[in-house]
Write a protein that holds these residues in place. Structure first.
Motif, PDB file in Angstrom:
ATOM      1  N   LYS A  16     -20.563 128.700 -46.046  1.00  0.00           N
ATOM      2  CA  LYS A  16     -19.178 129.125 -46.287  1.00  0.00           C
ATOM      3  C   LYS A  16     -18.260 128.168 -45.527  1.00  0.00           C
ATOM      4  O   LYS A  16     -18.353 128.035 -44.320  1.00  0.00           O
ATOM      5  N   LYS A  17     -17.397 127.480 -46.258  1.00  0.00           N
ATOM      6  CA  LYS A  17     -16.488 126.514 -45.643  1.00  0.00           C
ATOM      7  C   LYS A  17     -15.462 127.245 -44.783  1.00  0.00           C
ATOM      8  O   LYS A  17     -14.867 128.227 -45.211  1.00  0.00           O
ATOM      9  N   LYS A  18     -15.275 126.734 -43.578  1.00  0.00           N
ATOM     10  CA  LYS A  18     -14.290 127.310 -42.663  1.00  0.00           C
ATOM     11  C   LYS A  18     -12.914 126.824 -43.064  1.00  0.00           C
ATOM     12  O   LYS A  18     -12.702 125.637 -43.306  1.00  0.00           O
ATOM     13  N   LYS A  19     -11.983 127.736 -43.136  1.00  0.00           N
ATOM     14  CA  LYS A  19     -10.608 127.376 -43.478  1.00  0.00           C
ATOM     15  C   LYS A  19      -9.848 127.087 -42.194  1.00  0.00           C
ATOM     16  O   LYS A  19      -9.766 127.912 -41.305  1.00  0.00           O
ATOM     17  N   LEU A  20      -9.319 125.871 -42.133  1.00  0.00           N
ATOM     18  CA  LEU A  20      -8.547 125.460 -40.975  1.00  0.00           C
ATOM     19  C   LEU A  20      -7.064 125.458 -41.328  1.00  0.00           C
ATOM     20  O   LEU A  20      -6.701 125.204 -42.473  1.00  0.00           O
ATOM     21  N   PRO A  21      -6.197 125.719 -40.347  1.00  0.00           N
ATOM     22  CA  PRO A  21      -4.757 125.745 -40.632  1.00  0.00           C
ATOM     23  C   PRO A  21      -4.168 124.348 -40.849  1.00  0.00           C
ATOM     24  O   PRO A  21      -3.031 124.205 -41.232  1.00  0.00           O
ATOM     25  N   PHE A  22      -4.968 123.304 -40.608  1.00  0.00           N
ATOM     26  CA  PHE A  22      -4.499 121.930 -40.779  1.00  0.00           C
ATOM     27  C   PHE A  22      -5.663 121.070 -41.270  1.00  0.00           C
ATOM     28  O   PHE A  22      -6.807 121.483 -41.232  1.00  0.00           O
ATOM     29  N   GLN A  23      -5.352 119.861 -41.733  1.00  0.00           N
ATOM     30  CA  GLN A  23      -6.389 118.950 -42.198  1.00  0.00           C
ATOM     31  C   GLN A  23      -6.166 117.585 -41.566  1.00  0.00           C
ATOM     32  O   GLN A  23      -5.062 117.033 -41.634  1.00  0.00           O
ATOM     33  N   VAL A  24      -7.209 117.047 -40.959  1.00  0.00           N
ATOM     34  CA  VAL A  24      -7.141 115.720 -40.366  1.00  0.00           C
ATOM     35  C   VAL A  24      -7.368 114.713 -41.486  1.00  0.00           C
ATOM     36  O   VAL A  24      -8.390 114.733 -42.154  1.00  0.00           O
ATOM     37  N   MET A  25      -6.417 113.834 -41.717  1.00  0.00           N
ATOM     38  CA  MET A  25      -6.469 112.939 -42.865  1.00  0.00           C
ATOM     39  C   MET A  25      -7.576 111.889 -42.771  1.00  0.00           C
ATOM     40  O   MET A  25      -8.127 111.481 -43.770  1.00  0.00           O
ATOM     41  N   ASP A  26      -7.910 111.424 -41.563  1.00  0.00           N
ATOM     42  CA  ASP A  26      -8.956 110.404 -41.455  1.00  0.00           C
ATOM     43  C   ASP A  26     -10.255 110.979 -40.877  1.00  0.00           C
ATOM     44  O   ASP A  26     -11.059 110.264 -40.304  1.00  0.00           O
ATOM     45  N   GLU A  27     -10.445 112.254 -41.085  1.00  0.00           N
ATOM     46  CA  GLU A  27     -11.646 112.918 -40.595  1.00  0.00           C
ATOM     47  C   GLU A  27     -12.892 112.405 -41.329  1.00  0.00           C
ATOM     48  O   GLU A  27     -12.885 112.179 -42.529  1.00  0.00           O
ATOM     49  N   THR A  28     -13.966 112.214 -40.581  1.00  0.00           N
ATOM     50  CA  THR A  28     -15.235 111.846 -41.187  1.00  0.00           C
ATOM     51  C   THR A  28     -15.788 113.065 -41.906  1.00  0.00           C
ATOM     52  O   THR A  28     -15.843 114.153 -41.342  1.00  0.00           O
TER      53      THR A  28
END
Length: 165
Positions: free
Chosen positions: A109-121
């Motif tokens: 189950k994918k964890k929902k984060l309040p933000f997204q890091v654009m250059d995340e690996t």
């Protein structure tokens, strides 16, 4: 009349509970024997950290796709539908059984984060089934190193089939 509504409700409840207890649900459970391939990939804005591997059984043959970049020569190895020895499928099944990769991917189950890091690996594992279904999950650290090493060795063994110059 009120009594009839209670009886119908009770019978309906029993039927639904019975169906759930006997396994009649709309989620199809797959068995480990149903999978025909596994892929492992890592993507990042810096391409030197990217790789992609996909080993599968296709028409009784073991087929392998890979894209691997490294600091060593050759800098990049790209394999497209490269036929490899069938023993690698058996080895993939051993790794899957050791770490229960199919079970992990299916229950992920994918964890929902309040933000997204654009250059995340991004590390992902996909399981491919003989009914053309595909399940994908973030790669687990439990099996990542062994599966990665297995794929890298396979890529290096067949690097003469690389489509890059």
């Amino acid at each position: 009349m009120k009594r009839m509504v209670y009886i119908i409700f009770a019978i309906t409840t029993l039927v639904v509970v019975g169906a759930l207890a006997t396994g009649c649900s709309n989620t199809a459970n797959k068995e480990n024997t149903d999978f025909v391939g596994i892929s492992l990939s890592q993507n990042h804005m810096d391409f030197t950290y990217c790789y992609s591997f996909y080993l599968r059984e296709e028409d009784g043959k073991a087929m392998f796709d890979a894209q691997l970049r490294s600091y060593d020569e050759p800098y990049e190895i790209v394999l497209e539908s490269c036929e490899v020895d069938n023993s690698y499928i058996k080895e993939l099944h051993k790794i899957e059984q050791k770490y229960s990769i199919v079970e992990y991917v299916e229950s992920y189950k994918k964890k929902k984060l309040p933000f997204q890091v654009m250059d995340e690996t991004v590390n992902q594992t996909s399981v491919y089934y003989n009914d053309s279904d595909v399940k994908t999950a973030d790669t687990s650290s439990k099996y990542k190193d062994e599966l990665y090493s297995f794929f890298v060795e396979l890529t290096k063994e067949y690097q003469s089939c690389s489509v890059t110059e």
